[in-house]
Design an enzyme around this catalytic site. Structure first.
Site, PDB file in Angstrom:
ATOM      1  CG  ASP A   1      -2.140   1.021   0.910  1.00 32.96           C
ATOM      2  OD1 ASP A   1      -3.185   0.470   0.924  1.00 32.96           O
ATOM      3  OD2 ASP A   1      -1.841   2.037   0.939  1.00 32.96           O
TER       4      ASP A   1
ATOM      5  CE  LYS B   1      -5.526   0.649   4.426  1.00 31.10           C
ATOM      6  NZ  LYS B   1      -6.385   1.009   3.284  1.00 31.10           N
TER       7      LYS B   1
ATOM      8  CG  ASN C   1     -21.739  -5.427  -8.604  1.00 26.83           C
ATOM      9  OD1 ASN C   1     -22.028  -6.463  -7.781  1.00 26.83           O
ATOM     10  ND2 ASN C   1     -21.183  -4.691  -7.880  1.00 26.83           N
TER      11      ASN C   1
ATOM     12  CG  PHE D   1     -29.453  -9.206  -3.575  1.00 27.66           C
ATOM     13  CD1 PHE D   1     -28.843 -10.153  -3.004  1.00 27.66           C
ATOM     14  CD2 PHE D   1     -28.561  -8.172  -3.954  1.00 27.66           C
ATOM     15  CE1 PHE D   1     -27.615 -10.181  -2.656  1.00 27.66           C
ATOM     16  CE2 PHE D   1     -27.505  -7.621  -3.176  1.00 27.66           C
ATOM     17  CZ  PHE D   1     -26.956  -8.916  -2.705  1.00 27.66           C
ATOM     18  CG  LEU D   2     -36.295 -10.970  -5.117  1.00 26.42           C
ATOM     19  CD1 LEU D   2     -37.125 -12.139  -5.284  1.00 26.42           C
ATOM     20  CD2 LEU D   2     -36.722  -9.939  -5.855  1.00 26.42           C
TER      21      LEU D   2
ATOM     22  CB  CYS E   1     -20.370  -1.990  -5.094  1.00 22.63           C
ATOM     23  SG  CYS E   1     -18.825  -2.472  -4.133  1.00 22.63           S
TER      24      CYS E   1
ATOM     25  CE  LYS F   1     -16.777   1.428  -8.583  1.00 25.80           C
ATOM     26  NZ  LYS F   1     -15.410   0.749  -8.042  1.00 25.80           N
TER      27      LYS F   1
ATOM     28  NE  ARG G   1     -16.516   3.098   0.784  1.00 27.19           N
ATOM     29  CZ  ARG G   1     -15.529   1.960   0.358  1.00 27.19           C
ATOM     30  NH1 ARG G   1     -14.616   2.543  -0.689  1.00 27.19           N
ATOM     31  NH2 ARG G   1     -15.673   0.941   0.679  1.00 27.19           N
TER      32      ARG G   1
HETATM   33  C1  UDX Z   1     -22.247  -5.939  -3.702  1.00 27.34           C
HETATM   34  C2  UDX Z   1     -22.249  -7.090  -4.486  1.00 27.34           C
HETATM   35  O1  UDX Z   1     -23.333  -7.960  -3.771  1.00 27.34           O
HETATM   36  C3  UDX Z   1     -21.032  -7.904  -4.452  1.00 27.34           C
HETATM   37  O2  UDX Z   1     -21.322  -9.159  -5.110  1.00 27.34           O
HETATM   38  C4  UDX Z   1     -20.114  -7.221  -5.209  1.00 27.34           C
HETATM   39  O3  UDX Z   1     -18.748  -7.580  -5.292  1.00 27.34           O
HETATM   40  C5  UDX Z   1     -19.960  -5.628  -4.622  1.00 27.34           C
HETATM   41  O4  UDX Z   1     -21.287  -5.107  -4.549  1.00 27.34           O
HETATM   42  P1  UDX Z   1     -22.080  -4.853  -1.536  1.00 27.34           P
HETATM   43  O5  UDX Z   1     -22.303  -3.453  -2.190  1.00 27.34           O
HETATM   44  O6  UDX Z   1     -21.013  -5.056  -0.227  1.00 27.34           O
HETATM   45  O7  UDX Z   1     -21.763  -5.991  -2.470  1.00 27.34           O
HETATM   46  O8  UDX Z   1     -23.261  -5.144  -0.666  1.00 27.34           O
HETATM   47  P2  UDX Z   1     -24.740  -5.710  -0.859  1.00 27.34           P
HETATM   48  O9  UDX Z   1     -25.030  -6.923  -0.040  1.00 27.34           O
HETATM   49  O10 UDX Z   1     -24.856  -6.151  -2.469  1.00 27.34           O
HETATM   50  O11 UDX Z   1     -25.869  -4.828  -0.645  1.00 27.34           O
HETATM   51  C6  UDX Z   1     -25.634  -3.545  -1.473  1.00 27.34           C
HETATM   52  C7  UDX Z   1     -26.890  -2.576  -1.093  1.00 27.34           C
HETATM   53  O12 UDX Z   1     -28.154  -3.088  -1.464  1.00 27.34           O
HETATM   54  C8  UDX Z   1     -27.057  -2.381   0.538  1.00 27.34           C
HETATM   55  O13 UDX Z   1     -27.436  -0.867   0.498  1.00 27.34           O
HETATM   56  C9  UDX Z   1     -28.256  -3.253   0.659  1.00 27.34           C
HETATM   57  O14 UDX Z   1     -28.902  -2.619   2.039  1.00 27.34           O
HETATM   58  C10 UDX Z   1     -29.162  -3.214  -0.382  1.00 27.34           C
HETATM   59  N1  UDX Z   1     -29.923  -4.404  -0.411  1.00 27.34           N
HETATM   60  C11 UDX Z   1     -29.473  -5.651  -0.665  1.00 27.34           C
HETATM   61  C12 UDX Z   1     -31.301  -4.056  -0.698  1.00 27.34           C
HETATM   62  O15 UDX Z   1     -31.928  -2.738  -0.633  1.00 27.34           O
HETATM   63  N2  UDX Z   1     -32.196  -5.026  -0.717  1.00 27.34           N
HETATM   64  C13 UDX Z   1     -31.772  -6.442  -0.768  1.00 27.34           C
HETATM   65  O16 UDX Z   1     -32.589  -7.319  -1.002  1.00 27.34           O
HETATM   66  C14 UDX Z   1     -30.109  -6.797  -0.912  1.00 27.34           C
END
Ligand code: UDX
Length: 432
Positions: free
Chosen positions: A30, A35, A208, A249-250, A260, A263, A327
């Site tokens: 790094d 860090k 994603n 994710f529902l 992520c 972005k 973030r």
């Molecule tokens: C995500 C992808 O899941 C991961 O595979 C990728 O590598 C990076 O981006 P992350 O952003 O860490 O991971 O979190 P994730 O668990 O995906 O949740 C993202 C956002 O979606 C959060 O704000 C969460 O609260 C929201 N979310 C997630 C919902 O609103 N509803 C859901 O059912 C699931």
């Protein structure tokens, strides 16, 4: 294998540590010397369940070490992973300056054949640019290969996701690096897809964006549920039992955030425009997501009428459960909008308080409350903004007594509606 990971953020530190855990010899680099010293002293700058023990164990075993010199990492490794930030730019495109800078530094210290792996999330065709850059700035003109190896780690579950990946994606231009890449991932016992670099880069953005689409889809359905008296949780359960859909994710709520999804969506839309495709579908995913927050705020003002001077308790500041990361957090966005309406907040988060203070400074209208059970004291309503499981164990009888009137706005559908109404709460949630 002897591996070098450049960048010790959420992705680089977890990746390097897990590589060491399965027996590889890992050097994490790094450019932030402070860090590096923190890491060498065993202080982990991010909250990721299980990570600190893993780092300590592998440093003690001599399989993991930290340095701020790229040359040290590159010269002592066969495979060099680039895991530096690729932050979004105002116009939605991706800032690749860290990638380009590291590629040039690697070029400057190549003295024998190396495999350079792009782990960071990048727009498709970035691998071509990395290869051109290393070729141009390499003094020794030794041979090297560039590989795309995107990560699929969820924050808060990163160690688990890396130790037990659903799949490993490897994008190559020639077959030469394949054997070494397979050897790196063999201990993880996961399906390995070897494909071309462009497909590997696209898999990341496509996956994603699809996950974000799934969330916006159920959030759009939640609006219909409210309009028709249906319950979006029941609908999601019914949909999710179809193996082709899946329940994850529902979960309807105040929308997705994090470093992520927002972005990657913007980047995917931007790169699509650059190659002549207007990705309308993903623009709709973004606007539905923004609409969820607007709708949740309207629920609050419809119920409380004037927010100015109202005292509101907010549970959750992180962008999701199991992380300290704020973030692009919907919870922080919600707090900011409530403050703009003149409300006064008492906020709490199990892990993100420290990071939240930097973006939501404590003051007359923002009070940080360490004890979850004290947040509702003297408030006009309690709000849930992040899906921390511990929030469901709050003593609701006590909350009811602490509130001036039992009103709870549940932005993550954590509570049972019938139970809340039985307890006498005015209970507002999403899509139910
Ligand atoms: C995500 C992808 O899941 C991961 O595979 C990728 O590598 C990076 O981006 P992350 O952003 O860490 O991971 O979190 P994730 O668990 O995906 O949740 C993202 C956002 O979606 C959060 O704000 C969460 O609260 C929201 N979310 C997630 C919902 O609103 N509803 C859901 O059912 C699931």
């Amino acid at each position: 294998m002897r591996l070098c990971i450049i960048g010790t953020g959420y992705v680089g530190l977890v990746t390097g540590t897990c590589f060491a855990e399965v027996g590889h010899q890992v050097i994490c680099v790094d450019n932030n010397e402070a860090k590096v010293r923190q890491l060498q002293a065993g202080q982990i700058p991010i909250y990721e369940p299980g990570l600190d023990e893993l780092v300590a164990r592998n440093v003690a075993a001599g399989r993991l070490r930290f340095t701020h010199k790229i040359a040290d990492g590159v010269e002592n490794s066969e495979v060099v992973f680039i895991a530096v930030p690729t932050p979004p730019q105002a116009d939605g495109s991706v800032d690749l300056s860290f990638i380009e800078g590291v590629a040039r530094e690697i070029a400057g210290c190549l003295t024998s054949y190396k495999i350079i792996v792009d782990k960071s999330t990048v727009p498709v065709r970035t691998g071509d640019k990395v290869r051109e850059t290393i070729h141009r700035y390499s003094r020794s003109k030794v041979e090297f290969d560039v590989v795309s190896n995107p990560e699929f780690l969820r924050e808060g579950f990163a160690v688990e996701d890396l130790m037990k990946p659903d799949r490993v994606v490897i994008g190559v231009l020639t077959q030469r690096p394949v054997i070494a890449m397979r050897e790196i991932y063999e201990p993880f016992n996961a399906p390995i897809i070897v494909t071309d670099i462009h497909s590997a880069e696209l898999i990341k953005h496509a996956a994603n964006s699809f996950l974000a689409l799934k969330i916006s889809y159920i959030n759009a359905v939640s609006v219909l549920c409210e309009a028709t008296g249906a319950d979006v949780v029941e609908v999601a359960n019914g949909m999710g039992l179809d193996k082709r859909i899946g329940r994850q994710f529902l979960n309807a709520g105040i929308g997705f955030g994090g470093s992520c999804f927002p972005k990657d969506l913007s980047a995917f839309i931007k790169i699509s425009e650059q190659v002549g495709f207007d990705f309308q579908l993903l623009k709709e995913v973004q606007s539905i997501n923004a609409g969820q927050m607007d709708r949740f705020l309207k629920k609050i003002t419809d119920t409380l009428w004037v927010l100015k001077g109202k005292r509101l308790g907010v549970l959750g500041l992180a962008f999701k459960q199991n992380t300290d990361d704020v973030r692009m957090s919907p919870a922080i966005d919600l707090c900011r909008r409530l403050l703009a309406e003149g409300a006064r907040l008492r906020v709490h988060d199990p892990k993100a308080m420290e990071k939240a203070r930097a973006v939501l400074p404590p003051g007359d209208n923002v009070e940080y409350i360490d004890d979850l059970h004290e947040v509702a004291e003297g408030c006009d309503a309690l709000l849930v903004a992040t899906e921390w499981p511990e929030f469901t164990r709050i003593d609701l009888d006590r909350v009811r007594r602490q509130l001036s009137h039992p009103i709870l706005f549940d932005g993550r559908n954590l509570f049972d509606r019938a139970e809340m109404e039985r307890l006498g709460f005015i209970y507002k949630s999403v899509g139910r």
